[in-house]
Design a protein around this motif. Structure first.
Motif, PDB file in Angstrom:
ATOM      1  N   GLY A  78      86.706 -14.218  25.047  1.00 41.25           N
ATOM      2  CA  GLY A  78      85.605 -15.131  24.772  1.00 41.25           C
ATOM      3  C   GLY A  78      84.985 -14.877  23.410  1.00 41.25           C
ATOM      4  N   THR A  79      85.803 -14.392  22.472  1.00 45.06           N
ATOM      5  CA  THR A  79      85.329 -14.037  21.138  1.00 45.06           C
ATOM      6  C   THR A  79      86.165 -14.747  20.080  1.00 45.06           C
ATOM      7  OG1 THR A  79      86.782 -12.090  21.101  1.00 45.06           O
ATOM      8  CG2 THR A  79      84.522 -11.751  21.897  1.00 45.06           C
ATOM      9  N   TRP A  80      85.769 -14.569  18.827  1.00 43.59           N
ATOM     10  CA  TRP A  80      86.502 -15.129  17.690  1.00 43.59           C
ATOM     11  C   TRP A  80      86.678 -14.030  16.663  1.00 43.59           C
ATOM     12  CZ3 TRP A  80      82.474 -17.206  20.255  1.00 43.59           C
ATOM     13  CH2 TRP A  80      82.655 -18.457  20.841  1.00 43.59           C
ATOM     14  N   PRO A 103      74.016  -9.351  11.041  1.00 44.66           N
ATOM     15  CA  PRO A 103      75.110  -9.659  11.986  1.00 44.66           C
ATOM     16  C   PRO A 103      74.817 -10.768  12.994  1.00 44.66           C
ATOM     17  CG  PRO A 103      74.168  -7.495  12.444  1.00 44.66           C
ATOM     18  CD  PRO A 103      73.519  -7.992  11.196  1.00 44.66           C
ATOM     19  N   ASP A 104      73.548 -11.104  13.209  1.00 42.89           N
ATOM     20  CA  ASP A 104      73.240 -12.221  14.108  1.00 42.89           C
ATOM     21  C   ASP A 104      73.392 -13.517  13.326  1.00 42.89           C
ATOM     22  OD1 ASP A 104      72.769 -10.595  16.277  1.00 42.89           O
ATOM     23  OD2 ASP A 104      70.601 -10.550  15.996  1.00 42.89           O
ATOM     24  N   ALA A 105      74.229 -14.412  13.847  1.00 44.12           N
ATOM     25  CA  ALA A 105      74.563 -15.651  13.143  1.00 44.12           C
ATOM     26  C   ALA A 105      74.800 -16.753  14.165  1.00 44.12           C
ATOM     27  CB  ALA A 105      75.809 -15.427  12.279  1.00 44.12           C
ATOM     28  N   GLU A 106      75.235 -17.902  13.663  1.00 44.09           N
ATOM     29  CA  GLU A 106      75.637 -19.020  14.525  1.00 44.09           C
ATOM     30  C   GLU A 106      76.965 -19.550  14.039  1.00 44.09           C
ATOM     31  OE1 GLU A 106      72.699 -22.120  14.353  1.00 44.09           O
ATOM     32  OE2 GLU A 106      71.472 -21.175  15.894  1.00 44.09           O
ATOM     33  N   ILE A 107      77.732 -20.094  14.970  1.00 46.41           N
ATOM     34  CA  ILE A 107      78.941 -20.817  14.595  1.00 46.41           C
ATOM     35  C   ILE A 107      78.900 -22.202  15.225  1.00 46.41           C
ATOM     36  CG2 ILE A 107      80.451 -18.823  14.199  1.00 46.41           C
ATOM     37  CD1 ILE A 107      81.643 -19.353  17.040  1.00 46.41           C
ATOM     38  N   SER A 108      79.551 -23.114  14.558  1.00 46.43           N
ATOM     39  CA  SER A 108      79.827 -24.416  15.151  1.00 46.43           C
ATOM     40  C   SER A 108      81.296 -24.361  15.548  1.00 46.43           C
ATOM     41  CB  SER A 108      79.585 -25.534  14.131  1.00 46.43           C
ATOM     42  OG  SER A 108      79.989 -26.773  14.675  1.00 46.43           O
ATOM     43  N   ILE A 114      76.852 -22.143  18.661  1.00 48.50           N
ATOM     44  CA  ILE A 114      76.864 -20.936  19.483  1.00 48.50           C
ATOM     45  C   ILE A 114      76.239 -19.790  18.698  1.00 48.50           C
ATOM     46  CG2 ILE A 114      78.334 -19.278  20.702  1.00 48.50           C
ATOM     47  CD1 ILE A 114      80.462 -21.576  20.834  1.00 48.50           C
ATOM     48  N   ALA A 115      75.250 -19.130  19.285  1.00 49.31           N
ATOM     49  CA  ALA A 115      74.664 -17.927  18.693  1.00 49.31           C
ATOM     50  C   ALA A 115      75.636 -16.775  18.904  1.00 49.31           C
ATOM     51  CB  ALA A 115      73.318 -17.625  19.338  1.00 49.31           C
ATOM     52  N   VAL A 116      75.940 -16.037  17.834  1.00 50.98           N
ATOM     53  CA  VAL A 116      76.910 -14.950  17.910  1.00 50.98           C
ATOM     54  C   VAL A 116      76.364 -13.709  17.218  1.00 50.98           C
ATOM     55  CG1 VAL A 116      78.944 -16.456  18.021  1.00 50.98           C
ATOM     56  CG2 VAL A 116      78.088 -15.702  15.791  1.00 50.98           C
ATOM     57  N   ARG A 117      77.001 -12.596  17.522  1.00 47.01           N
ATOM     58  CA  ARG A 117      76.755 -11.337  16.829  1.00 47.01           C
ATOM     59  C   ARG A 117      78.093 -10.895  16.263  1.00 47.01           C
ATOM     60  NH1 ARG A 117      72.822  -7.934  15.842  1.00 47.01           N
ATOM     61  NH2 ARG A 117      73.320  -5.749  15.473  1.00 47.01           N
ATOM     62  N   ARG A 155      84.634  -9.420  14.534  1.00 50.00           N
ATOM     63  CA  ARG A 155      84.726 -10.073  15.842  1.00 50.00           C
ATOM     64  C   ARG A 155      83.349 -10.660  16.140  1.00 50.00           C
ATOM     65  NH1 ARG A 155      87.575  -6.601  18.989  1.00 50.00           N
ATOM     66  NH2 ARG A 155      89.383  -7.916  18.653  1.00 50.00           N
ATOM     67  N   LEU A 156      83.350 -11.937  16.502  1.00 49.97           N
ATOM     68  CA  LEU A 156      82.120 -12.633  16.860  1.00 49.97           C
ATOM     69  C   LEU A 156      82.027 -12.726  18.385  1.00 49.97           C
ATOM     70  CD1 LEU A 156      82.197 -15.633  14.361  1.00 49.97           C
ATOM     71  CD2 LEU A 156      81.192 -13.359  14.038  1.00 49.97           C
ATOM     72  N   THR A 157      80.896 -12.295  18.914  1.00 47.39           N
ATOM     73  CA  THR A 157      80.652 -12.306  20.349  1.00 47.39           C
ATOM     74  C   THR A 157      79.400 -13.145  20.612  1.00 47.39           C
ATOM     75  OG1 THR A 157      81.533 -10.058  20.482  1.00 47.39           O
ATOM     76  CG2 THR A 157      80.287 -10.839  22.379  1.00 47.39           C
ATOM     77  N   ARG A 158      79.433 -13.951  21.667  1.00 41.91           N
ATOM     78  CA  ARG A 158      78.252 -14.746  22.027  1.00 41.91           C
ATOM     79  C   ARG A 158      77.060 -13.831  22.277  1.00 41.91           C
ATOM     80  NH1 ARG A 158      79.279 -20.145  24.170  1.00 41.91           N
ATOM     81  NH2 ARG A 158      81.517 -20.536  24.108  1.00 41.91           N
ATOM     82  N   ARG A 159      75.901 -14.306  21.809  1.00 38.63           N
ATOM     83  CA  ARG A 159      74.647 -13.586  22.086  1.00 38.63           C
ATOM     84  C   ARG A 159      73.996 -14.201  23.302  1.00 38.63           C
ATOM     85  NH1 ARG A 159      70.718 -14.468  17.891  1.00 38.63           N
ATOM     86  NH2 ARG A 159      72.068 -15.766  16.672  1.00 38.63           N
TER      87      ARG A 159
END
Length: 159
Positions: A78-80, A103-108, A114-117, A155-159
């Protein structure tokens, strides 16, 4: 032409130094325009690779910075995975410094915000992710061979 033949051609072209000189000026601008026109549902470059639009605070300015990027989805986690290749050019891309500082960001992703870390990968975790990234998009090996710096992986993980 079959999709696999087209993909091999794109991989071959994207491994060249000419592509590394031209692409950073053309692809992000096209991606931003298509992303805006489709209300976040499509990236032009996603026809070659999956992509996200990353919004992160600038490392020094703290201002929101938006960057279309290729990504490697990791559906089982469930990551990118983001690869800071900078098309095999010297210097880390600015977005990597932004994620290191904030490190806290958002992706489209496919029209969803989606809020990610972000976590910079190191050691064995980076080695495993690099192997997977090379299997996913072999031109990354050409990019790494042209430069002295180690390409950063996040690695981006949902927050």
């Amino acid at each position: 032409m079959s999709p696999s033949t087209g993909r091999r051609i794109v991989q071959k072209v994207s491994s060249t130094r000419t592509f590394a000189k031209v692409a950073p000026h053309v692809i992000p601008a096209l991606d931003k325009a298509v992303h805006r026109l489709t209300r976040g549902r499509t990236l032009l470059s996603a026809q070659m690779l999956p992509g996200v639009v990353l919004t992160a605070k600038g490392a020094r300015s703290g201002q929101a910075r938006t960057t279309p990027l290729a990504c490697m989805p990791e559906p089982d986690r469930g990551t990118w995975l983001l690869v800071g290749s900078n098309f095999g050019r010297p210097g880390h891309p600015a977005w990597t410094a932004n994620l290191l500082a904030h490190p806290d960001a958002e992706i489209s992703w496919k029209g969803e915000t989606i809020a990610v870390r972000a976590e910079r990968l190191t050691g064995e975790e980076r080695a495993a992710a690099w192997t997977a990234a090379l299997a996913f998009w072999p031109p990354y090996a050409s990019y790494q061979a042209r430069i002295e710096r180690e390409i950063r992986l996040f690695r981006l993980t949902r927050r």
